[in-house]
Motif scaffolding. Structure first.
Motif, short mmCIF file in Angstrom:
data_model
loop_
_atom_site.label_atom_id
_atom_site.label_comp_id
_atom_site.label_asym_id
_atom_site.label_seq_id
_atom_site.Cartn_x
_atom_site.Cartn_y
_atom_site.Cartn_z
N LYS A 198 52.46 -92.18 -72.52
CA LYS A 198 52.24 -91.00 -71.70
C LYS A 198 52.53 -91.27 -70.23
O LYS A 198 53.10 -90.42 -69.54
CB LYS A 198 50.78 -90.53 -71.85
CG LYS A 198 50.46 -89.25 -71.09
CD LYS A 198 49.03 -88.81 -71.35
CE LYS A 198 48.71 -87.53 -70.59
NZ LYS A 198 47.32 -87.07 -70.83
N HIS A 199 52.15 -92.44 -69.74
CA HIS A 199 52.29 -92.73 -68.31
C HIS A 199 53.15 -93.96 -68.05
O HIS A 199 53.09 -94.52 -66.96
CB HIS A 199 50.91 -92.93 -67.68
CG HIS A 199 50.01 -91.73 -67.79
ND1 HIS A 199 50.30 -90.53 -67.21
CD2 HIS A 199 48.83 -91.55 -68.45
CE1 HIS A 199 49.34 -89.66 -67.47
NE2 HIS A 199 48.43 -90.26 -68.22
N ARG A 345 56.38 -89.56 -71.98
CA ARG A 345 55.85 -88.24 -72.32
C ARG A 345 54.61 -88.40 -73.20
O ARG A 345 54.48 -89.39 -73.91
CB ARG A 345 56.89 -87.42 -73.10
CG ARG A 345 58.18 -87.09 -72.36
CD ARG A 345 57.97 -86.04 -71.27
NE ARG A 345 59.23 -85.59 -70.72
CZ ARG A 345 59.89 -86.20 -69.74
NH1 ARG A 345 59.37 -87.29 -69.22
NH2 ARG A 345 61.03 -85.72 -69.29
N PRO A 346 53.70 -87.42 -73.20
CA PRO A 346 52.61 -87.44 -74.17
C PRO A 346 53.17 -87.43 -75.59
O PRO A 346 54.21 -86.82 -75.86
CB PRO A 346 51.84 -86.16 -73.86
CG PRO A 346 52.23 -85.79 -72.47
CD PRO A 346 53.63 -86.27 -72.29
N GLU A 347 52.48 -88.08 -76.51
CA GLU A 347 52.99 -88.20 -77.86
C GLU A 347 53.27 -86.87 -78.54
O GLU A 347 54.29 -86.73 -79.22
CB GLU A 347 52.03 -89.04 -78.71
CG GLU A 347 52.57 -89.30 -80.11
CD GLU A 347 51.97 -90.53 -80.74
OE1 GLU A 347 52.11 -90.67 -81.96
OE2 GLU A 347 51.37 -91.35 -80.03
#
Length: 395
Positions: A198-199, A345-347
């Motif tokens: 995510k980060h 990106r977020p999963e």
């Protein structure tokens, strides 16, 4: 074809590559560098098929260098498989292998057979005079050199780029903590791994022997304050992403992170220059390492610039340089834009990627690399070089 007196500023991979190509073509080339020697720093670089083809044209022997790759697997930080790129299929289609090779080894191979007296170290260029009859470069020790043209291959903070009036690079907001380290017990050393979170994201790419090129990408800003114990920060972000990552993090120390971080920058691709000065490699188009295309794009610059200068008898030298710049601009812009699309990106956002077949993903990347690689020019150069070296079977 008239032999040109060519001055190259910068003796890294870009500068030595173009110097090697122009010497091959019969030009008088001298390379200048501000460092006391040409030993490179840094870890490893990926030579994709487009770059490998240019190295073949430059007669650079890459046998046994680094690690040949057969696949790149892309996972999420929770272990979900997103895709596996079939590098073997890409190699078969594009006609050249993909390998990870330490930058030091690549430069050593480029320098094999390269005349050492063509390199002048401890020469920091401070002024360029672009004159009607050629170009003059002045150095900080009071010396100078004159030639028919000047190639700026002096990297991200290029002095020659300033001379041609191109805009400076801008940070992208990301950086890499990276290095080259031994890591035993990797299941398949022909398979590279990228993991997306995510980060942040990371990579473990085999680079020959037991070594892997590792990197951890995190957000960065000009006001970034480097922590006293950076390894603790890296571990806090990436521990638990995979067994191999945890084993690597268990061996790394703060000393391994000393050169890092490396902020990501992107140059605005310059418009056509003027006179007898042009740019090549990172001096022309520094870009984020997302696609690992920096070195390969510099090699493609070399190929197209050599082609332009081999044909310049049909046009003025300035016109030949402008043709090179115009020919490269659209392709490099496309590569540079793609590299800025940060994959973190977020999963849930990444899940649709897993629905695309590996075959289609491989086809897409292969098609893109083929399009940006001037395949027509490359084929013509390879044919001409083959004809020039073929044995005479007549008589």
């Amino acid at each position: 074809m008239r032999s040109l007196r060519v001055l190259v500023v910068g003796a890294g991979v870009s500068g030595i590559s173009v110097a090697r190509g122009l010497l091959r073509d019969g030009h008088d080339v001298t390379v200048f560098d501000q460092r006391p020697d040409v030993k490179p720093g840094g870890g490893a670089v990926t030579i994709w098929s487009n770059g490998a083809t240019v190295l073949q044209q430059l007669d650079v022997d890459m046998d046994g260098a680094g690690q040949l790759l057969s696949a790149v697997q892309v996972l999420t930080s929770t272990g979900r498989r997103l895709t596996t790129l079939d590098i073997t299929a890409m190699t078969n289609r594009l006609g050249a292998p993909v390998r990870m090779v330490p930058r030091r080894v690549l430069l050593e191979r480029l320098l094999q057979g390269f005349p050492a007296d063509r390199i002048r170290c401890n020469r920091r260029a401070v002024r360029v005079l672009n004159r009607h009859e050629g170009v003059r470069v002045e150095f900080d020790d009071g010396s100078s050199a004159e030639g028919d043209l000047l190639i700026g291959a002096d990297g991200l903070h290029s002095m020659v780029r300033d001379v041609v009036g191109a805009r400076p690079a801008k940070p992208t907001g990301w950086c890499s903590w990276q290095g080259l380290a031994p890591l035993a017990d990797i299941a398949d050393r022909r398979v590279a791994t990228m993991i997306v979170g995510k980060h942040g994201n990371l990579g473990l790419w085999p680079a020959g022997g037991s070594h892997v090129q590792w990197w951890f990408d995190l957000p960065w800003s000009p006001g970034f304050v480097r922590p006293q114990r950076p390894i603790e920060m890296i571990r806090s972000h990436f521990v638990g992403w995979s067994e191999d990552v945890d084993r690597l993090l268990g061996t790394l120390t703060d000393d391994d992170l000393t050169p890092s971080p490396f902020p990501h920058f992107r140059h605005p691709i310059p418009r056509a220059g003027r006179g007898a000065v042009t740019l090549l490699g990172d001096a022309a188009h520094t870009m984020p390492p997302t696609l690992a295309q920096g070195t390969n794009q510099a090699l493609l610059d070399t190929m197209v610039l050599c082609k332009a200068l081999s044909d310049f008898r049909n046009r003025s030298l300035s016109s030949a340089l402008r043709w090179y710049e115009d020919t490269r601009r659209r392709k490099v812009k496309a590569v540079s834009w793609v590299t800025t699309q940060q994959v973190s990106r977020p999963e849930p956002v990444l899940r649709p990627v897993a629905m695309i077949s590996d075959r289609l993903m491989t086809w897409g990347l292969t098609t893109f690399l083929s399009w940006v690689s001037h395949r027509g020019i490359s084929a013509e150069i390879s044919r001409n070089l083959g004809a020039a070296t073929a044995p005479d079977l007549v008589g």
